[in-house]
Design a protein around this motif. Sequence first.
Motif, PDB file in Angstrom:
ATOM      1  N   ARG A  10     -12.844   4.795  14.238  1.00  0.00           N
ATOM      2  CA  ARG A  10     -13.469   3.657  14.823  1.00  0.00           C
ATOM      3  C   ARG A  10     -13.350   3.707  16.360  1.00  0.00           C
ATOM      4  O   ARG A  10     -14.243   3.303  17.306  1.00  0.00           O
ATOM      5  CB  ARG A  10     -13.231   2.531  14.283  1.00  0.00           C
ATOM      6  CG  ARG A  10     -13.711   2.179  12.734  1.00  0.00           C
ATOM      7  CD  ARG A  10     -13.495   0.678  12.449  1.00  0.00           C
ATOM      8  NE  ARG A  10     -12.107   0.259  12.149  1.00  0.00           N
ATOM      9  CZ  ARG A  10     -11.563   0.592  10.989  1.00  0.00           C
ATOM     10  NH1 ARG A  10     -12.104   1.172   9.991  1.00  0.00           N
ATOM     11  NH2 ARG A  10     -10.121   0.459  10.836  1.00  0.00           N
TER      12      ARG A  10
ATOM     13  N   GLU B  37      -2.352   5.518   1.498  1.00  0.00           N
ATOM     14  CA  GLU B  37      -3.477   4.542   1.858  1.00  0.00           C
ATOM     15  C   GLU B  37      -3.121   4.017   3.378  1.00  0.00           C
ATOM     16  O   GLU B  37      -4.036   3.965   4.095  1.00  0.00           O
ATOM     17  CB  GLU B  37      -3.388   3.418   0.850  1.00  0.00           C
ATOM     18  CG  GLU B  37      -3.827   3.637  -0.681  1.00  0.00           C
ATOM     19  CD  GLU B  37      -3.483   2.441  -1.465  1.00  0.00           C
ATOM     20  OE1 GLU B  37      -2.499   1.836  -1.393  1.00  0.00           O
ATOM     21  OE2 GLU B  37      -4.089   2.408  -2.612  1.00  0.00           O
ATOM     22  N   ASN B  38      -1.736   3.818   3.656  1.00  0.00           N
ATOM     23  CA  ASN B  38      -1.503   3.268   5.149  1.00  0.00           C
ATOM     24  C   ASN B  38      -1.989   4.393   6.082  1.00  0.00           C
ATOM     25  O   ASN B  38      -2.618   4.359   7.151  1.00  0.00           O
ATOM     26  CB  ASN B  38      -0.131   3.288   5.152  1.00  0.00           C
ATOM     27  CG  ASN B  38       0.269   1.814   4.598  1.00  0.00           C
ATOM     28  OD1 ASN B  38      -0.319   0.952   4.331  1.00  0.00           O
ATOM     29  ND2 ASN B  38       1.667   1.870   4.217  1.00  0.00           N
ATOM     30  N   HIS B  39      -1.741   5.895   5.746  1.00  0.00           N
ATOM     31  CA  HIS B  39      -2.370   6.806   6.686  1.00  0.00           C
ATOM     32  C   HIS B  39      -3.923   6.965   6.859  1.00  0.00           C
ATOM     33  O   HIS B  39      -4.331   7.317   7.815  1.00  0.00           O
ATOM     34  CB  HIS B  39      -1.771   8.211   6.016  1.00  0.00           C
ATOM     35  CG  HIS B  39      -2.260   9.405   6.718  1.00  0.00           C
ATOM     36  ND1 HIS B  39      -1.931   9.824   8.020  1.00  0.00           N
ATOM     37  CD2 HIS B  39      -3.116  10.421   6.439  1.00  0.00           C
ATOM     38  CE1 HIS B  39      -2.497  10.816   8.457  1.00  0.00           C
ATOM     39  NE2 HIS B  39      -3.152  11.317   7.570  1.00  0.00           N
ATOM     40  N   ARG B  40      -4.508   6.689   5.537  1.00  0.00           N
ATOM     41  CA  ARG B  40      -5.654   6.910   5.601  1.00  0.00           C
ATOM     42  C   ARG B  40      -6.718   5.802   6.389  1.00  0.00           C
ATOM     43  O   ARG B  40      -7.584   5.649   7.147  1.00  0.00           O
ATOM     44  CB  ARG B  40      -6.508   6.939   4.051  1.00  0.00           C
ATOM     45  CG  ARG B  40      -6.324   8.193   3.580  1.00  0.00           C
ATOM     46  CD  ARG B  40      -7.007   8.192   2.148  1.00  0.00           C
ATOM     47  NE  ARG B  40      -6.574   9.394   1.371  1.00  0.00           N
ATOM     48  CZ  ARG B  40      -7.374  10.082   0.510  1.00  0.00           C
ATOM     49  NH1 ARG B  40      -8.353   9.602   0.109  1.00  0.00           N
ATOM     50  NH2 ARG B  40      -6.825  11.251  -0.019  1.00  0.00           N
ATOM     51  N   SER B  41      -5.862   4.486   6.288  1.00  0.00           N
ATOM     52  CA  SER B  41      -6.325   3.210   7.090  1.00  0.00           C
ATOM     53  C   SER B  41      -6.127   3.854   8.649  1.00  0.00           C
ATOM     54  O   SER B  41      -6.968   3.200   9.347  1.00  0.00           O
ATOM     55  CB  SER B  41      -5.520   2.359   6.745  1.00  0.00           C
ATOM     56  OG  SER B  41      -5.674   1.759   5.478  1.00  0.00           O
ATOM     57  N   ARG B  42      -5.023   4.256   8.977  1.00  0.00           N
ATOM     58  CA  ARG B  42      -4.748   4.693  10.277  1.00  0.00           C
ATOM     59  C   ARG B  42      -6.118   5.700  10.955  1.00  0.00           C
ATOM     60  O   ARG B  42      -6.497   5.515  12.007  1.00  0.00           O
ATOM     61  CB  ARG B  42      -3.551   5.292  10.547  1.00  0.00           C
ATOM     62  CG  ARG B  42      -2.106   4.215  10.498  1.00  0.00           C
ATOM     63  CD  ARG B  42      -0.840   4.933  10.950  1.00  0.00           C
ATOM     64  NE  ARG B  42      -0.492   5.788  10.325  1.00  0.00           N
ATOM     65  CZ  ARG B  42       0.365   5.829   9.007  1.00  0.00           C
ATOM     66  NH1 ARG B  42       0.415   4.608   8.615  1.00  0.00           N
ATOM     67  NH2 ARG B  42       0.842   6.912   8.405  1.00  0.00           N
TER      68      ARG B  42
ATOM     69  N   ALA C  85       0.872  -1.254   0.062  1.00  0.00           N
ATOM     70  CA  ALA C  85       0.065  -0.090   0.069  1.00  0.00           C
ATOM     71  C   ALA C  85       0.783   1.366  -0.038  1.00  0.00           C
ATOM     72  O   ALA C  85       2.037   1.306   0.578  1.00  0.00           O
ATOM     73  CB  ALA C  85      -1.010  -0.031   1.133  1.00  0.00           C
TER      74      ALA C  85
ATOM     75  N   ASP D 220      -8.959   5.942   9.621  1.00  0.00           N
ATOM     76  CA  ASP D 220     -10.191   5.189   9.574  1.00  0.00           C
ATOM     77  C   ASP D 220     -10.173   4.593  11.143  1.00  0.00           C
ATOM     78  O   ASP D 220     -11.229   4.279  11.647  1.00  0.00           O
ATOM     79  CB  ASP D 220     -10.591   4.182   8.613  1.00  0.00           C
ATOM     80  CG  ASP D 220     -10.706   4.592   7.265  1.00  0.00           C
ATOM     81  OD1 ASP D 220     -11.067   6.028   7.378  1.00  0.00           O
ATOM     82  OD2 ASP D 220     -10.531   4.086   6.313  1.00  0.00           O
ATOM     83  N   GLU D 221      -9.038   3.807  11.644  1.00  0.00           N
ATOM     84  CA  GLU D 221      -9.101   3.116  12.663  1.00  0.00           C
ATOM     85  C   GLU D 221      -9.288   4.015  14.043  1.00  0.00           C
ATOM     86  O   GLU D 221      -9.903   3.894  15.046  1.00  0.00           O
ATOM     87  CB  GLU D 221      -7.781   2.363  12.850  1.00  0.00           C
ATOM     88  CG  GLU D 221      -7.408   1.546  14.188  1.00  0.00           C
ATOM     89  CD  GLU D 221      -8.643   0.501  14.149  1.00  0.00           C
ATOM     90  OE1 GLU D 221      -8.913   0.140  15.516  1.00  0.00           O
ATOM     91  OE2 GLU D 221      -8.947   0.011  13.261  1.00  0.00           O
TER      92      GLU D 221
END
Length: 227
Positions: free
Chosen positions: A18, A7-12, A3, A14-15
Motif C-alpha cells: 500500500r 498472519e502478522n507477516h502478511r499484514s506487514r 494472530a 500488505d502495508e
Amino acid sequence: MSASPHENHRSRMDEKIRQSGLEYLPEHEQLEVMLFAVIPRANTNEIAHELLARFGSIAGVLSAEESELVKVKGVGVAVARFLHMQKAILGIVQRGMFGINPILSTAEDYCEYTKTLFYDKKVETCIMISLSAKRQVICFHQISEGTLDESPLYTQNVIKTALKDHAYYVILAHNHPGGVCEPSHADIYATRQIQSALQAVEIILLDHVIFAEGDTYSLRKNGFMED
C-alpha cells in the motif's frame, strides 16, 4: 486470540504494498506475495527463496515446467499449476488491452497482438488469426504444435479453418523458442504456398509474424510475401 506470525507477516507485506507498490519490493517478496493467493498459511518467504535459488528469477519460475516446480519443498501440484499459468494470464491481460475483437490495421498492430499469444509456449507453435473485411479480429486458433525448433504448417488446415471462420483476411504467426527471430527457408516457402492457396479461395494473407524472445519479425514488411 492473537494472530499467527505468518498472519502478522502478511499484514506487514500488505502495508508495504500500500505504501510503495508491489513493483518496488525485492524480487523474493514479490514472489512471496504471489504465493499468498494459493498458499493460505505456510511460510511463503522460504518457498519464494527456494524457488528463486533454483530458477534464478521470477521469470525463470514462471517459465519452469510444473514437473520441475513440484521438486521445490512446499510446492504442490496446485501451486505449480498456479505459477505455470501466470505467463498465459499475462498474455490474456495484454491482449485484453486491445479491446474486444480489435481492428489490426498495420504490421505493427499484427506484431504487437501476436506477441500476446506466445508467452506460455515452450515448443514451436503456429497460430492463425482470422479477420473480417474491416480487419477486425474474429478469432484465433492454434493450427499446429511441434518441437523446440519445428512445427508443421499444413495448408489444408489453414484453408479449412479460414473458410469456417468466414475470414476475409488471415494472419499467421509462429514462435521460435530457440530465440532467432528470422524466417527459415521452410517458413518462407510455406508462407508463399499458403498465400497462393488462400488467394484461390479469395482470402488474403496479410502477414506471417515470427515471435522470439519478446521480439517479432514480419515477413511482409521484410519483403518475403507477394503484394
